[in-house]
Design a protein around this motif. Structure first.
Motif, mmCIF file in Angstrom:
data_model
loop_
_atom_site.group_PDB
_atom_site.id
_atom_site.type_symbol
_atom_site.label_atom_id
_atom_site.label_comp_id
_atom_site.label_asym_id
_atom_site.label_seq_id
_atom_site.Cartn_x
_atom_site.Cartn_y
_atom_site.Cartn_z
ATOM 1 N N ASP A 1 -31.860 14.305 -1.007
ATOM 2 C CA ASP A 1 -32.729 14.147 0.695
ATOM 3 C C ASP A 1 -32.306 12.812 1.126
ATOM 4 N N LEU B 1 -28.927 13.104 2.883
ATOM 5 C CA LEU B 1 -29.106 14.353 4.054
ATOM 6 C C LEU B 1 -29.710 13.430 5.350
ATOM 7 N N GLU B 2 -30.655 12.182 5.220
ATOM 8 C CA GLU B 2 -30.801 11.020 5.680
ATOM 9 C C GLU B 2 -29.579 10.521 6.485
ATOM 10 N N LYS C 1 -34.466 21.276 8.587
ATOM 11 C CA LYS C 1 -35.023 20.102 8.532
ATOM 12 C C LYS C 1 -36.211 20.849 7.456
ATOM 13 N N PHE D 1 -35.414 23.163 4.744
ATOM 14 C CA PHE D 1 -35.428 22.104 2.905
ATOM 15 C C PHE D 1 -36.119 21.840 2.531
ATOM 16 N N GLU D 2 -37.542 21.469 3.191
ATOM 17 C CA GLU D 2 -38.775 20.994 2.945
ATOM 18 C C GLU D 2 -39.357 21.273 2.285
ATOM 19 N N TYR E 1 -23.842 18.287 3.523
ATOM 20 C CA TYR E 1 -24.758 17.519 3.805
ATOM 21 C C TYR E 1 -25.325 17.677 5.174
ATOM 22 N N SER E 2 -25.831 19.423 5.549
ATOM 23 C CA SER E 2 -26.768 19.191 6.228
ATOM 24 C C SER E 2 -28.499 20.007 5.931
ATOM 25 N N TYR E 3 -29.373 19.526 6.724
ATOM 26 C CA TYR E 3 -30.015 19.993 6.322
ATOM 27 C C TYR E 3 -30.078 21.899 5.294
ATOM 28 N N ASP E 4 -30.006 22.209 6.665
ATOM 29 C CA ASP E 4 -29.856 24.224 7.120
ATOM 30 C C ASP E 4 -29.094 24.626 5.183
ATOM 31 N N CYS F 1 -28.390 22.708 2.784
ATOM 32 C CA CYS F 1 -28.968 22.382 1.584
ATOM 33 C C CYS F 1 -29.931 23.283 1.452
ATOM 34 N N ALA F 2 -30.777 23.948 2.594
ATOM 35 C CA ALA F 2 -31.789 24.212 1.909
ATOM 36 C C ALA F 2 -31.419 25.601 0.802
#
Length: 346
Positions: free
Chosen positions: A176, A179-180, A202, A205-206, A323-326, A328-329
């Motif tokens: 996390d 990613l930030e 994002k 991912f959450e 390391y993009s939210y999509d 890693c989701a």
């Protein structure tokens, strides 16, 4: 830490990359790194005509440029993350193209036909081609304070051509946080983080993180082994030093803990005769080009005898995440399914 495909298994055990010709003119054109004193540690995006700054996680120093960089060269995985945020790069280094010409897994959604490939394997970086791109900025990841995939032998020449900024993906950093930082870098380079794709990524991912938490609670006690196969050795990774595994552990995933780690503290090397040392219910298997995949491992008798393998509970591990939210989701969604559907076999 993802294991480099080198026989010595050391991170910086590189072969000399050779000298670069004509770098004097390029150095004069590109300039060196301007480091400025911090102002509270905030990274600032910049208007096209204004200054640009970003804190380099490798050296813990602020990188400053007179204007937002336009000619960007990046490690393939970092470039793929920037691509997901709408930031193009001119050149890449790192696994980009497979032997059959297709995009490597680390290239993500990036169109590799539109970037200059400066090196496709570890310890390969064409300094002359890099200089010709007149780079404003080099970006990559860092695991241990070094610049990932920048060869030690030619590092000094490379880093004289343009400033470098790395995002930490190891040590005390979890997924996390990585990613930030990557999102902060993309924003500083001009990405619109309020764009639908970024916002949706994002949120996905959450939601995926919640799915992993739910899966570990619904199916407790599932032990996960993180492995990587080569011709002679089977590597079992610890969850303590990689951003992805550290985050999975925070979500409740239970990992096998190797006893005798390598010098860097990342994995234990086992001969194939001893590959069954650790019992697990699920194996996360390194998916990188150059590592042995399930079809390759069928000939290894000890692999076939692993309880998780017998149960068909082997799932790919994206060892070096984009390391993009999509992106890693998707990793988390696949992990949640693997744990949710796993049976206790160890």
């Amino acid at each position: 830490m993802p294991k480099s495909r080198t026989s010595s298994l050391t991170r910086r055990g590189f072969i000399a990359a050779g000298g670069a010709l004509g770098l004097v003119a390029a150095l004069a054109a590109c300039g060196g790194t301007d480091s400025a004193k911090g102002d509270g540690g905030k990274d600032k995006g910049a208007a096209a005509s204004g200054p640009w700054t970003f804190t380099d996680d490798a050296l813990k120093k602020e990188v400053s440029l007179k204007a937002k960089p336009k000619s960007i060269v990046a490690f393939t995985g970092t470039a793929a993350a920037l691509y997901d945020y709408g930031i193009p790069v001119k050149g890449v280094f790192g696994p980009t193209k497979t032997a059959d010409g297709k995009p490597d897994v680390q290239a993500g959604s990036m169109d590799i036909s539109k970037v200059e490939i400066l090196g496709n394997v570890y310890d390969e970086f064409n300094v002359e081609k890099y200089a010709a791109l007149q780079p404003d900025l080099l970006v990559t990841n860092t695991w241990d304070g070094s610049y990932w995939y920048v060869p030690e032998a030619s590092k000094d020449k490379i880093l004289k051509l343009a400033p470098a900024a790395a995002v930490s993906v190891g040590g005390d950093v979890s997924m996390d946080k990585a990613l930030e930082r990557t999102a902060e870098l993309a924003k500083s380079l001009g990405a619109d983080m309020n764009a639908k794709a970024a916002v949706d990524g994002k949120a996905r991912f959450e939601a995926a993180s919640a799915k992993v938490r739910e899966a570990t609670k619904a199916n407790p006690g599932i032990k996960v082994l993180v492995g990587s196969g080569s011709a002679d050795l089977f590597y079992v990774s610890t969850a303590k030093t990689s951003a992805d595994l550290k985050y999975f552990e925070q979500l409740g995933v239970e990992f096998v803990t190797p006893e005798k780690l390598d010098e860097g503290g990342f994995f234990e090397s086992l001969s194939w005769e001893n590959a069954g040392k650790y019992k697990a219910d699920v194996v996360l298997l390194d998916n990188r080009t150059g590592t042995l995949q399930p079809a390759d491992l069928k000939a290894k008798a000890t692999w076939a005898e692993l309880p998780a393998v017998k149960a068909g509970q082997v799932t790919p591990r994206v060892t070096e995440p984009i390391y993009s939210y999509d992106k890693c989701a998707q990793i988390l969604e696949d992990l949640a399914k693997a744990i949710q559907n796993a049976k206790k076999v160890s």
